[in-house]
Design a protein around this motif. Structure first.
Motif, PDB file in Angstrom:
ATOM      1  N   VAL A   1     -29.005  14.766 -18.080  1.00 22.82           N
ATOM      2  CA  VAL A   1     -27.634  14.938 -17.611  1.00 22.82           C
ATOM      3  C   VAL A   1     -26.909  13.658 -18.007  1.00 22.82           C
ATOM      4  O   VAL A   1     -27.317  12.568 -17.607  1.00 22.82           O
ATOM      5  N   ALA A   2     -25.875  13.789 -18.822  1.00 22.23           N
ATOM      6  CA  ALA A   2     -25.129  12.626 -19.296  1.00 22.23           C
ATOM      7  C   ALA A   2     -23.662  12.790 -18.919  1.00 22.23           C
ATOM      8  O   ALA A   2     -23.124  13.893 -18.973  1.00 22.23           O
ATOM      9  N   SER A   3     -23.036  11.686 -18.537  1.00 20.22           N
ATOM     10  CA  SER A   3     -21.637  11.786 -18.129  1.00 20.22           C
ATOM     11  C   SER A   3     -20.901  10.476 -18.313  1.00 20.22           C
ATOM     12  O   SER A   3     -21.470   9.393 -18.232  1.00 20.22           O
ATOM     13  N   MET A   4     -19.605  10.625 -18.552  1.00 20.29           N
ATOM     14  CA  MET A   4     -18.642   9.529 -18.576  1.00 20.29           C
ATOM     15  C   MET A   4     -17.306  10.133 -18.210  1.00 20.29           C
ATOM     16  O   MET A   4     -16.962  11.205 -18.701  1.00 20.29           O
ATOM     17  N   TRP A   5     -16.550   9.502 -17.358  1.00 21.36           N
ATOM     18  CA  TRP A   5     -15.279  10.059 -16.892  1.00 21.36           C
ATOM     19  C   TRP A   5     -14.189  10.051 -17.953  1.00 21.36           C
ATOM     20  O   TRP A   5     -13.215  10.780 -17.854  1.00 21.36           O
ATOM     21  N   ALA A   6     -14.325   9.255 -19.001  1.00 20.77           N
ATOM     22  CA  ALA A   6     -13.310   9.201 -20.057  1.00 20.77           C
ATOM     23  C   ALA A   6     -13.730  10.126 -21.201  1.00 20.77           C
ATOM     24  O   ALA A   6     -14.847  10.039 -21.699  1.00 20.77           O
ATOM     25  N   ASP A   7     -12.830  11.001 -21.606  1.00 25.83           N
ATOM     26  CA  ASP A   7     -13.154  12.016 -22.609  1.00 25.83           C
ATOM     27  C   ASP A   7     -13.716  11.434 -23.897  1.00 25.83           C
ATOM     28  O   ASP A   7     -14.712  11.935 -24.423  1.00 25.83           O
ATOM     29  N   ALA A   8     -13.091  10.411 -24.445  1.00 26.29           N
ATOM     30  CA  ALA A   8     -13.530   9.873 -25.741  1.00 26.29           C
ATOM     31  C   ALA A   8     -14.967   9.363 -25.669  1.00 26.29           C
ATOM     32  O   ALA A   8     -15.772   9.625 -26.558  1.00 26.29           O
ATOM     33  N   GLN A   9     -15.305   8.661 -24.595  1.00 20.34           N
ATOM     34  CA  GLN A   9     -16.669   8.168 -24.443  1.00 20.34           C
ATOM     35  C   GLN A   9     -17.638   9.319 -24.151  1.00 20.34           C
ATOM     36  O   GLN A   9     -18.778   9.313 -24.598  1.00 20.34           O
ATOM     37  N   GLY A  10     -17.180  10.319 -23.394  1.00 13.62           N
ATOM     38  CA  GLY A  10     -18.015  11.487 -23.118  1.00 13.62           C
ATOM     39  C   GLY A  10     -18.370  12.234 -24.397  1.00 13.62           C
ATOM     40  O   GLY A  10     -19.517  12.654 -24.593  1.00 13.62           O
ATOM     41  N   VAL A  11     -17.395  12.398 -25.271  1.00 16.10           N
ATOM     42  CA  VAL A  11     -17.646  13.047 -26.567  1.00 16.10           C
ATOM     43  C   VAL A  11     -18.633  12.204 -27.373  1.00 16.10           C
ATOM     44  O   VAL A  11     -19.558  12.741 -27.995  1.00 16.10           O
ATOM     45  N   ALA A  12     -18.465  10.907 -27.361  1.00 15.94           N
ATOM     46  CA  ALA A  12     -19.383  10.021 -28.089  1.00 15.94           C
ATOM     47  C   ALA A  12     -20.801  10.130 -27.535  1.00 15.94           C
ATOM     48  O   ALA A  12     -21.767  10.125 -28.305  1.00 15.94           O
ATOM     49  N   MET A  13     -20.937  10.263 -26.228  1.00 14.34           N
ATOM     50  CA  MET A  13     -22.261  10.454 -25.633  1.00 14.34           C
ATOM     51  C   MET A  13     -22.857  11.783 -26.103  1.00 14.34           C
ATOM     52  O   MET A  13     -24.046  11.854 -26.429  1.00 14.34           O
ATOM     53  N   ALA A  14     -22.043  12.836 -26.142  1.00 13.82           N
ATOM     54  CA  ALA A  14     -22.517  14.141 -26.621  1.00 13.82           C
ATOM     55  C   ALA A  14     -22.962  14.037 -28.079  1.00 13.82           C
ATOM     56  O   ALA A  14     -23.982  14.624 -28.466  1.00 13.82           O
ATOM     57  N   GLN A  15     -22.229  13.295 -28.888  1.00 13.56           N
ATOM     58  CA  GLN A  15     -22.619  13.090 -30.282  1.00 13.56           C
ATOM     59  C   GLN A  15     -23.953  12.354 -30.366  1.00 13.56           C
ATOM     60  O   GLN A  15     -24.801  12.677 -31.206  1.00 13.56           O
ATOM     61  N   ALA A  16     -24.134  11.374 -29.506  1.00 13.39           N
ATOM     62  CA  ALA A  16     -25.400  10.628 -29.485  1.00 13.39           C
ATOM     63  C   ALA A  16     -26.562  11.551 -29.125  1.00 13.39           C
ATOM     64  O   ALA A  16     -27.614  11.513 -29.772  1.00 13.39           O
ATOM     65  N   LEU A  17     -26.362  12.367 -28.115  1.00 13.27           N
ATOM     66  CA  LEU A  17     -27.408  13.318 -27.718  1.00 13.27           C
ATOM     67  C   LEU A  17     -27.730  14.269 -28.866  1.00 13.27           C
ATOM     68  O   LEU A  17     -28.895  14.509 -29.183  1.00 13.27           O
ATOM     69  N   ALA A  18     -26.706  14.804 -29.512  1.00  7.99           N
ATOM     70  CA  ALA A  18     -26.914  15.727 -30.633  1.00  7.99           C
ATOM     71  C   ALA A  18     -27.657  15.034 -31.781  1.00  7.99           C
ATOM     72  O   ALA A  18     -28.544  15.632 -32.400  1.00  7.99           O
ATOM     73  N   SER A  19     -27.323  13.772 -32.033  1.00 10.29           N
ATOM     74  CA  SER A  19     -27.965  13.058 -33.122  1.00 10.29           C
ATOM     75  C   SER A  19     -29.449  12.843 -32.864  1.00 10.29           C
ATOM     76  O   SER A  19     -30.230  12.645 -33.798  1.00 10.29           O
ATOM     77  N   LYS A  20     -29.840  12.884 -31.598  1.00  9.95           N
ATOM     78  CA  LYS A  20     -31.262  12.720 -31.221  1.00  9.95           C
ATOM     79  C   LYS A  20     -31.949  14.071 -30.992  1.00  9.95           C
ATOM     80  O   LYS A  20     -33.070  14.131 -30.525  1.00  9.95           O
ATOM     81  N   GLY A  21     -31.238  15.169 -31.323  1.00 13.43           N
ATOM     82  CA  GLY A  21     -31.856  16.490 -31.253  1.00 13.43           C
ATOM     83  C   GLY A  21     -31.658  17.256 -29.970  1.00 13.43           C
ATOM     84  O   GLY A  21     -32.212  18.343 -29.803  1.00 13.43           O
TER      85      GLY A  21
END
Length: 114
Positions: A91-111
């Protein structure tokens, strides 16, 4: 703030994630404050609600990682995931959209799948 935790709990239950394998990673922003009554309360409420619902010990919670920019959120999330290869249900979260999207990209990059 508790609505986000409740929605997350519902999604995790629907996906039937094993409670003993759930991890929480959070990005915050120390520039806006570390204490109560800051936007970081959103992360604290999510962390508290999800951890309580699934009895997640602090050893499977990142606490708030300081992520002041999307680039920092992406890099620090990748670093955290690399340091915790055993974390399969995150479960990953950040209250700011731009950082949240970046976290989602990081998760996707790790599969990880959304």
């Amino acid at each position: 703030m508790t609505a986000m935790a409740a929605a997350t709990v519902a999604i995790v239950k629907k996906r039937k994630w094993p409670a003993d394998q759930i991890w929480i990673v959070l990005c915050g922003n120390d520039i806006i404050g570390k204490g109560r009554n800051t936007l970081n309360d959103v992360n604290r409420a999510l962390q508290t609600g999800v951890a309580k619902a699934f009895n997640i010990p602090s050893s499977r919670q990142s606490g708030s990682i300081n992520c002041a920019s999307p680039e920092e959120a992406r890099a620090k999330t990748i670093d955290w995931l690399t340091a915790h290869p055993q974390a399969k249900y995150v479960v990953a979260s950040m209250w700011a959209d731009a950082q949240g999207v970046a976290m989602a990209q990081a998760l996707a990059s790790k599969g990880y799948k959304d």
